[in-house]
Design a protein around this motif. Structure first.
Motif, PDB file in Angstrom:
ATOM      1  N   THR A  97       0.853  -1.185   0.000  1.00 35.41           N
ATOM      2  CA  THR A  97       0.000   0.000   0.000  1.00 35.41           C
ATOM      3  C   THR A  97       0.884   1.227   0.000  1.00 35.41           C
ATOM      4  OG1 THR A  97      -1.440  -1.268   1.453  1.00 35.41           O
ATOM      5  CG2 THR A  97      -1.982   1.041   1.160  1.00 35.41           C
ATOM      6  N   ARG A  99      -0.421   4.535   0.175  1.00 37.14           N
ATOM      7  CA  ARG A  99      -1.017   5.721   0.781  1.00 37.14           C
ATOM      8  C   ARG A  99      -0.993   5.611   2.302  1.00 37.14           C
ATOM      9  NH1 ARG A  99      -5.781   4.243   2.716  1.00 37.14           N
ATOM     10  NH2 ARG A  99      -6.780   2.449   1.806  1.00 37.14           N
ATOM     11  N   GLN A 104      -3.651  -1.036   5.550  1.00 33.67           N
ATOM     12  CA  GLN A 104      -2.350  -1.203   4.913  1.00 33.67           C
ATOM     13  C   GLN A 104      -2.167  -2.671   4.543  1.00 33.67           C
ATOM     14  OE1 GLN A 104      -0.091   1.546   4.471  1.00 33.67           O
ATOM     15  NE2 GLN A 104      -2.041   2.522   4.939  1.00 33.67           N
TER      16      GLN A 104
END
Length: 192
Positions: A97, A99, A104
């Motif tokens: 991930t 971001r 996550q």
């Protein structure tokens, strides 16, 4: 400056504001993280100040996103994601991930089980789901112990004492989703 560059820079402010709000961070907290003033951050978010590279780099770091995400850089035509494994406490973690905040995803490789069968239990805020990609996993949750194989998954509240590791002389590979408390991965026909 041509219009395309101006258009890209105009979109930075709303993206910065959205990232900060998604993290639940105030301007003052972000100022402490980045070394920029709260006033500068506010002017960047409101589009009253054009961002510079010196401002964007600490913001990208603080938000845990690539610089390209802040400026919405056009795609380069290369769809590959360049993963960077991290080694921590004998584990190999591959963040999937990009971001900050939210759930996550990681690929985690647990080393082969050691000569002792003792596993240290840990607790922390959050909620975790994992899926066994390869190998066998010994999973301890509270007073219970489970052996999981390829294709099996587990979901649990990380405030319960737990431990995960390879169950035998081979490494174990898992796909793991981790979220803040209350964010659960529901995998069922009805989504519940």
């Amino acid at each position: 400056m041509d219009n395309s560059v101006g258009d890209v820079l105009t979109g930075v402010g709303p993206r910065l504001r959205a990232l900060r709000r998604a993290r639940g961070t105030t301007l003052a907290e972000l100022a402490d993280e980045t070394g920029l003033t709260a006033s500068t951050l506010s002017r960047l978010e409101n589009g009253k100040l054009r961002p510079t590279l010196e401002q964007l780099l600490p913001l990208a770091r603080a938000h845990g996103v690539p610089l390209d995400d802040l400026v919405a850089a056009p795609p380069t035509g290369d769809p590959r994601i360049h993963l960077r494994p991290v080694r921590r406490s004998g584990l190999v973690l591959v963040p999937l991930t990009r971001r900050a905040g939210g759930i996550q995803a990681y690929k985690v490789i647990y080393p082969p089980a050691g000569r002792t069968s003792t596993m240290t239990l840990q607790t922390h805020e959050g909620y975790e789901w994992f899926y066994v990609l390869d190998g066998h996993v010994r999973f301890v949750l509270g007073e219970q112990e489970f052996l999981l194989g390829v294709g099996e998954a587990a979901e649990f509240d990380t405030r319960i004492p737990h431990s995960i590791g390879s169950a035998d002389s081979r490494p174990a590979e898992l796909l793991t989703l981790f979220g803040a408390q209350g964010e659960r991965a529901h995998l069922g026909p009805s989504g519940h």
